[in-house]
Design a protein around this motif. Sequence first.
Motif, PDB file in Angstrom:
ATOM      1  N   UNK A   1       8.301   1.871  -0.213  1.00 56.62           N
ATOM      2  CA  UNK A   1       8.390   1.905  -1.667  1.00 56.62           C
ATOM      3  C   UNK A   1       7.118   1.302  -2.271  1.00 56.62           C
ATOM      4  N   UNK A   2       7.051   1.287  -3.597  1.00 53.70           N
ATOM      5  CA  UNK A   2       5.927   0.689  -4.319  1.00 53.70           C
ATOM      6  C   UNK A   2       6.432  -0.552  -5.054  1.00 53.70           C
ATOM      7  N   UNK A   3       5.781  -1.681  -4.830  1.00 53.68           N
ATOM      8  CA  UNK A   3       6.257  -2.950  -5.371  1.00 53.68           C
ATOM      9  C   UNK A   3       5.228  -3.548  -6.317  1.00 53.68           C
ATOM     10  N   UNK A   4       5.697  -3.996  -7.477  1.00 52.10           N
ATOM     11  CA  UNK A   4       4.895  -4.813  -8.380  1.00 52.10           C
ATOM     12  C   UNK A   4       5.316  -6.252  -8.177  1.00 52.10           C
ATOM     13  N   UNK A   5       4.406  -7.070  -7.645  1.00 57.14           N
ATOM     14  CA  UNK A   5       4.695  -8.470  -7.325  1.00 57.14           C
ATOM     15  C   UNK A   5       4.240  -9.343  -8.489  1.00 57.14           C
ATOM     16  N   UNK A   6       5.186  -9.751  -9.325  1.00 57.56           N
ATOM     17  CA  UNK A   6       4.878 -10.523 -10.528  1.00 57.56           C
ATOM     18  C   UNK A   6       5.019 -12.010 -10.248  1.00 57.56           C
ATOM     19  N   UNK A   7       3.972 -12.780 -10.500  1.00 60.25           N
ATOM     20  CA  UNK A   7       3.952 -14.204 -10.180  1.00 60.25           C
ATOM     21  C   UNK A   7       3.307 -14.998 -11.320  1.00 60.25           C
ATOM     22  N   UNK A   8       3.906 -16.135 -11.647  1.00 62.07           N
ATOM     23  CA  UNK A   8       3.428 -16.976 -12.740  1.00 62.07           C
ATOM     24  C   UNK A   8       2.172 -17.766 -12.380  1.00 62.07           C
ATOM     25  N   UNK A   9       2.155 -18.382 -11.202  1.00 59.15           N
ATOM     26  CA  UNK A   9       1.124 -19.365 -10.875  1.00 59.15           C
ATOM     27  C   UNK A   9      -0.104 -18.700 -10.247  1.00 59.15           C
ATOM     28  N   UNK A  10      -1.291 -18.957 -10.807  1.00 57.46           N
ATOM     29  CA  UNK A  10      -2.506 -18.289 -10.334  1.00 57.46           C
ATOM     30  C   UNK A  10      -2.830 -18.530  -8.865  1.00 57.46           C
ATOM     31  N   UNK A  11      -2.589 -19.731  -8.342  1.00 58.63           N
ATOM     32  CA  UNK A  11      -2.887 -19.989  -6.932  1.00 58.63           C
ATOM     33  C   UNK A  11      -2.031 -19.115  -6.022  1.00 58.63           C
ATOM     34  N   UNK A  12      -0.752 -19.017  -6.329  1.00 61.19           N
ATOM     35  CA  UNK A  12       0.130 -18.148  -5.550  1.00 61.19           C
ATOM     36  C   UNK A  12      -0.341 -16.701  -5.618  1.00 61.19           C
ATOM     37  N   UNK A  13      -0.674 -16.279  -6.831  1.00 59.91           N
ATOM     38  CA  UNK A  13      -1.142 -14.911  -7.060  1.00 59.91           C
ATOM     39  C   UNK A  13      -2.398 -14.627  -6.241  1.00 59.91           C
ATOM     40  N   UNK A  14      -3.349 -15.547  -6.263  1.00 59.01           N
ATOM     41  CA  UNK A  14      -4.616 -15.365  -5.544  1.00 59.01           C
ATOM     42  C   UNK A  14      -4.389 -15.234  -4.037  1.00 59.01           C
ATOM     43  N   UNK A  15      -3.585 -16.130  -3.485  1.00 61.51           N
ATOM     44  CA  UNK A  15      -3.309 -16.080  -2.049  1.00 61.51           C
ATOM     45  C   UNK A  15      -2.534 -14.807  -1.712  1.00 61.51           C
ATOM     46  N   UNK A  16      -1.577 -14.446  -2.555  1.00 63.85           N
ATOM     47  CA  UNK A  16      -0.815 -13.223  -2.322  1.00 63.85           C
ATOM     48  C   UNK A  16      -1.699 -11.988  -2.284  1.00 63.85           C
ATOM     49  N   UNK A  17      -2.638 -11.890  -3.214  1.00 67.90           N
ATOM     50  CA  UNK A  17      -3.563 -10.757  -3.214  1.00 67.90           C
ATOM     51  C   UNK A  17      -4.383 -10.709  -1.925  1.00 67.90           C
ATOM     52  N   UNK A  18      -4.843 -11.883  -1.495  1.00 69.48           N
ATOM     53  CA  UNK A  18      -5.652 -11.954  -0.276  1.00 69.48           C
ATOM     54  C   UNK A  18      -4.851 -11.474   0.934  1.00 69.48           C
ATOM     55  N   UNK A  19      -3.625 -11.970   1.069  1.00 69.21           N
ATOM     56  CA  UNK A  19      -2.807 -11.593   2.218  1.00 69.21           C
ATOM     57  C   UNK A  19      -2.460 -10.109   2.195  1.00 69.21           C
ATOM     58  N   UNK A  20      -2.144  -9.590   1.027  1.00 64.63           N
ATOM     59  CA  UNK A  20      -1.823  -8.163   0.900  1.00 64.63           C
ATOM     60  C   UNK A  20      -3.029  -7.308   1.291  1.00 64.63           C
ATOM     61  N   UNK A  21      -4.216  -7.716   0.839  1.00 61.02           N
ATOM     62  CA  UNK A  21      -5.429  -6.987   1.182  1.00 61.02           C
ATOM     63  C   UNK A  21      -5.681  -7.018   2.689  1.00 61.02           C
ATOM     64  N   UNK A  22      -5.497  -8.176   3.295  1.00 57.57           N
ATOM     65  CA  UNK A  22      -5.748  -8.309   4.736  1.00 57.57           C
ATOM     66  C   UNK A  22      -4.724  -7.551   5.567  1.00 57.57           C
ATOM     67  N   UNK A  23      -3.573  -7.264   4.979  1.00 61.46           N
ATOM     68  CA  UNK A  23      -2.569  -6.435   5.655  1.00 61.46           C
ATOM     69  C   UNK A  23      -2.812  -4.943   5.426  1.00 61.46           C
ATOM     70  N   UNK A  24      -3.808  -4.613   4.587  1.00 55.63           N
ATOM     71  CA  UNK A  24      -4.068  -3.208   4.288  1.00 55.63           C
ATOM     72  C   UNK A  24      -2.989  -2.579   3.432  1.00 55.63           C
ATOM     73  N   UNK A  25      -2.395  -3.373   2.515  1.00 55.85           N
ATOM     74  CA  UNK A  25      -1.242  -2.885   1.752  1.00 55.85           C
ATOM     75  C   UNK A  25      -1.495  -2.824   0.247  1.00 55.85           C
ATOM     76  N   UNK A  26      -2.750  -2.812  -0.178  1.00 56.29           N
ATOM     77  CA  UNK A  26      -3.026  -2.803  -1.616  1.00 56.29           C
ATOM     78  C   UNK A  26      -2.557  -1.512  -2.282  1.00 56.29           C
ATOM     79  N   UNK A  27      -2.359  -0.468  -1.507  1.00 48.54           N
ATOM     80  CA  UNK A  27      -1.869   0.779  -2.078  1.00 48.54           C
ATOM     81  C   UNK A  27      -0.384   0.785  -2.363  1.00 48.54           C
ATOM     82  N   UNK A  28       0.352  -0.160  -1.759  1.00 50.59           N
ATOM     83  CA  UNK A  28       1.808  -0.167  -1.946  1.00 50.59           C
ATOM     84  C   UNK A  28       2.326  -1.428  -2.634  1.00 50.59           C
ATOM     85  N   UNK A  29       1.511  -2.481  -2.693  1.00 48.41           N
ATOM     86  CA  UNK A  29       1.909  -3.716  -3.373  1.00 48.41           C
ATOM     87  C   UNK A  29       0.843  -4.076  -4.406  1.00 48.41           C
TER      88      UNK A  29
END
Length: 279
Positions: A89-117
């Motif tokens: 599926x396609x997920x929009x991951x909504x997060x309040x705190x910038x540090x969490x958001x930044x780390x989440x983006x990094x992990x998603x990118x390193x998993x090769x999942x930016x097209x689905x999350x």
Amino acid sequence: MSQEDHKLRQRIRYRHVEKIYKDLEELGYHDNDPLKVTDLITLDQWHYFGLEPVDAAIKLLDVREGARVLDVGAGIGGASRYLAHKTKCHVTAAELLPDNHRVGQDLTSRCGMTGSVKHVCGDIITTELGKQEFDHVMSFQVILYVEDKPRLFRQLYDSLKPGGTIFFEEFYRLKDVENSDEQAALDFFLLCVNTMPTQQDYKQLLEDAGFQVTVHDNSDAYSEYTHGRWENWDQQRDKYVRLYGEDMVDGWLKLIVTTKKLCNEFGLVGGGRFLARKV
């Protein structure tokens, strides 16, 4: 209150969001290495019970390939990545705190999942979600900390397609506070909100927003989980101090002891799962 100044940043987990990288080091990963989702999902599920409640959400929501799902309070994106990985599926991951958001983006990118999350940073109350954008909404132990819950549920209702569904797991209060010890523990746990709703409070808020609601109480499992987590951290304190440092471990233990009291000794707090359908 700004995202940077939000009181949730005082919570021990959010003061040490970089802990995930230390955990990855223990698995043999180095900075910027590509990640296997199957390795990461053992570390990035920040809610109780690991993958089990996400699997429950997949089943109860009937998430299918290509569905559009909103994850409210996504943290570093653990549940979002697992959901997208398992169901396509396609997920929009909504997060309040910038540090969490930044780390989440990094992990998603390193998993090769930016097209689905897709990661979005901001207050869910004021974030533009669009009208009838999503098939499903999910959230895990986050909605408690949203102050304006009636507005949140109206916002989520509007963002769902007709017949869309929402699944969330949440703490709730099982009884009235009876003494100062219970109140002190609850105040420490609540951190940024003044009250903890009951199961019926949540059900009524959802119905007022227009949802048809089903609730499953899971309080016995909360009691078992919080006691088992306390035993684990207490018995393995030396190992965790070696990995994360004494200050961090003592902070974790304070929270862990408090939740054990609330869910075990006091019987004040439990939790459950809410499934609601837009009607």
